[in-house]
Design an enzyme around this catalytic site. Structure first.
Site, PDB file in Angstrom:
ATOM      1  N   ARG A  15     -17.859 100.526  20.805  1.00 17.55           N
ATOM      2  CA  ARG A  15     -17.053 100.654  19.411  1.00 17.55           C
ATOM      3  C   ARG A  15     -17.695 100.084  18.135  1.00 17.55           C
ATOM      4  NH1 ARG A  15     -15.444  98.377  15.136  1.00 17.55           N
ATOM      5  NH2 ARG A  15     -15.478  96.114  16.055  1.00 17.55           N
ATOM      6  N   ASP A  16     -18.287  98.818  18.145  1.00 18.40           N
ATOM      7  CA  ASP A  16     -18.842  98.471  16.870  1.00 18.40           C
ATOM      8  C   ASP A  16     -20.325  98.987  16.853  1.00 18.40           C
ATOM      9  OD1 ASP A  16     -19.283  97.089  14.646  1.00 18.40           O
ATOM     10  OD2 ASP A  16     -19.746  95.085  15.753  1.00 18.40           O
ATOM     11  N   HIS A 207     -19.854  86.244  16.792  1.00 21.10           N
ATOM     12  CA  HIS A 207     -20.134  87.698  16.786  1.00 21.10           C
ATOM     13  C   HIS A 207     -21.219  87.677  15.735  1.00 21.10           C
ATOM     14  CE1 HIS A 207     -18.908  92.167  16.181  1.00 21.10           C
ATOM     15  NE2 HIS A 207     -19.827  92.084  15.250  1.00 21.10           N
ATOM     16  N   HIS A 209     -24.751  89.367  13.561  1.00 20.13           N
ATOM     17  CA  HIS A 209     -25.466  90.450  13.274  1.00 20.13           C
ATOM     18  C   HIS A 209     -27.027  90.210  12.846  1.00 20.13           C
ATOM     19  CE1 HIS A 209     -22.307  93.972  12.337  1.00 20.13           C
ATOM     20  NE2 HIS A 209     -21.793  93.024  13.090  1.00 20.13           N
ATOM     21  N   CYS A 240     -21.443  97.206  10.096  1.00 18.73           N
ATOM     22  CA  CYS A 240     -20.037  97.413   9.599  1.00 18.73           C
ATOM     23  C   CYS A 240     -20.450  98.316   8.315  1.00 18.73           C
ATOM     24  CB  CYS A 240     -19.638  96.102   8.951  1.00 18.73           C
ATOM     25  SG  CYS A 240     -18.020  96.514   8.011  1.00 18.73           S
ATOM     26  N   ASN A 249     -25.960  94.804  15.264  1.00 16.00           N
ATOM     27  CA  ASN A 249     -25.705  93.656  16.018  1.00 16.00           C
ATOM     28  C   ASN A 249     -26.695  93.136  16.812  1.00 16.00           C
ATOM     29  OD1 ASN A 249     -22.453  93.809  15.963  1.00 16.00           O
ATOM     30  ND2 ASN A 249     -22.948  95.887  16.584  1.00 16.00           N
TER      31      ASN A 249
END
Length: 302
Positions: A15-16, A207, A209, A240, A249
């Site tokens: 997903r991300d 989370h 990055h 993002c 990430n």
């Protein structure tokens, strides 16, 4: 504080990791990625988003992906749901967990969704209520918890405020997200220590990055505050689309390598993840963003 003996890794690459790819990735590749991640032993995989294809074209095949993956009992398959329509799709697709998201930065919230933080989270009330009524896990993500591309520094009090709002909605897990990767270990300790005063550390995830190369150091700092859930992405994929300058990430391979060196168990097959990262990077026609993955792959080829 002693470090946790076990950590939960939430793999977010489907997903991300893929949402911002400019070239459309086939449903076949997405399904194979998720199936390989399942086989590697991840306890939680963020699979897709039920969002408007107009805004995130890469996730237009969400229902197909969810219908075709080979599920393993006990594994949590999560999906992002911004509204009731998204939740309906998630329920129909038999998702295990839905993810809602709000920023700790007023500037980010206004810039992206034209409303305040409080208004943005209030919009999730019917989604949260319906998700819980359907028996789904609910996860709330706090974007820009360590810095914002528009306002710069984000007050710790703002992060705490969003965390409290998520608790009120009934979130099972709350992500503290460094969306643009500006955090440093000192700030991570400050923010995580403050959040753990209002939320059980067992329900908090980090989370991070790796925009400024701080993600591994930040994970270690979070571990020192008792956090033991982290989001990672194979080959360091993703970022993002709404946060300028936000690169990938943190790479799953790099995190697993570090955790193994700290004697922290994850239950994930490191060698299998290196293979997945190299395979996925090849499918995207570029080198993996994982230093550990590339080092192991080079060693194997020698």
């Amino acid at each position: 504080m002693s470090l946790p003996s076990r950590a939960k890794i939430v793999e977010v690459s489907p997903r991300d990791g893929l949402q911002n790819e400019k070239s459309l990735i086939s449903t076949d590749i997405k399904v194979e990625l998720i199936d390989r991640l399942t086989a590697a032993g991840f306890p939680n995989i963020e699979t897709t988003s039920f969002v408007s294809p107009k805004w995130v074209p890469q996730m237009a095949d969400a229902a197909d992906v969810m219908a075709r993956i080979q599920r393993k009992p006990g594994v949590i398959y999560s999906v992002l749901t911004p509204n009731m329509k998204g939740l309906d799709g998630a329920i129909a697709a038999r998702a295990d967990e839905v993810v809602i998201f709000g920023a700790a930065s007023e500037a980010f919230s206004h810039k992206n969704i034209n409303c305040s933080i409080a208004e943005s989270i209030a919009r999730f009330e019917p989604v949260a209520e319906a998700a819980r009524a359907a028996g789904l896990r609910l996860r709330g993500s706090i974007s820009c918890a360590l810095g914002c591309p528009y306002q710069g520094e984000v007050p710790v009090a703002a992060v705490i405020d969003v965390a409290r709002r998520y608790l009120a909605l009934g979130c099972d897990e709350i992500d503290v997200a460094d969306t643009i990767g500006v955090g440093t270990p000192k700030r991570v300790r400050e923010v995580m220590s403050a959040v753990t005063q209002v939320v059980d550390p067992a329900r908090i995830s980090g989370h991070f990055h790796d925009t400024y190369g701080q993600a591994l150091a930040n994970i270690l700092a979070a571990l020192e505050t008792g956090i033991a859930i982290f989001h990672t992405s194979v080959a360091g994929l993703g970022g993002c689309p709404y946060a300028r300058g936000a690169t990938g990430n943190v790479a799953t391979e790099d995190v697993l390598y570090m955790l193994r060196g700290l004697d922290i168990e994850t239950g994930v097959d490191f060698d299998a993840v290196v293979d997945i990262g190299q395979w996925m990077a090849a499918n995207l026609n570029r080198a993996s963003g994982s230093r550990a993955g590339n080092a192991i792959a080079a060693k194997r080829a020698a």
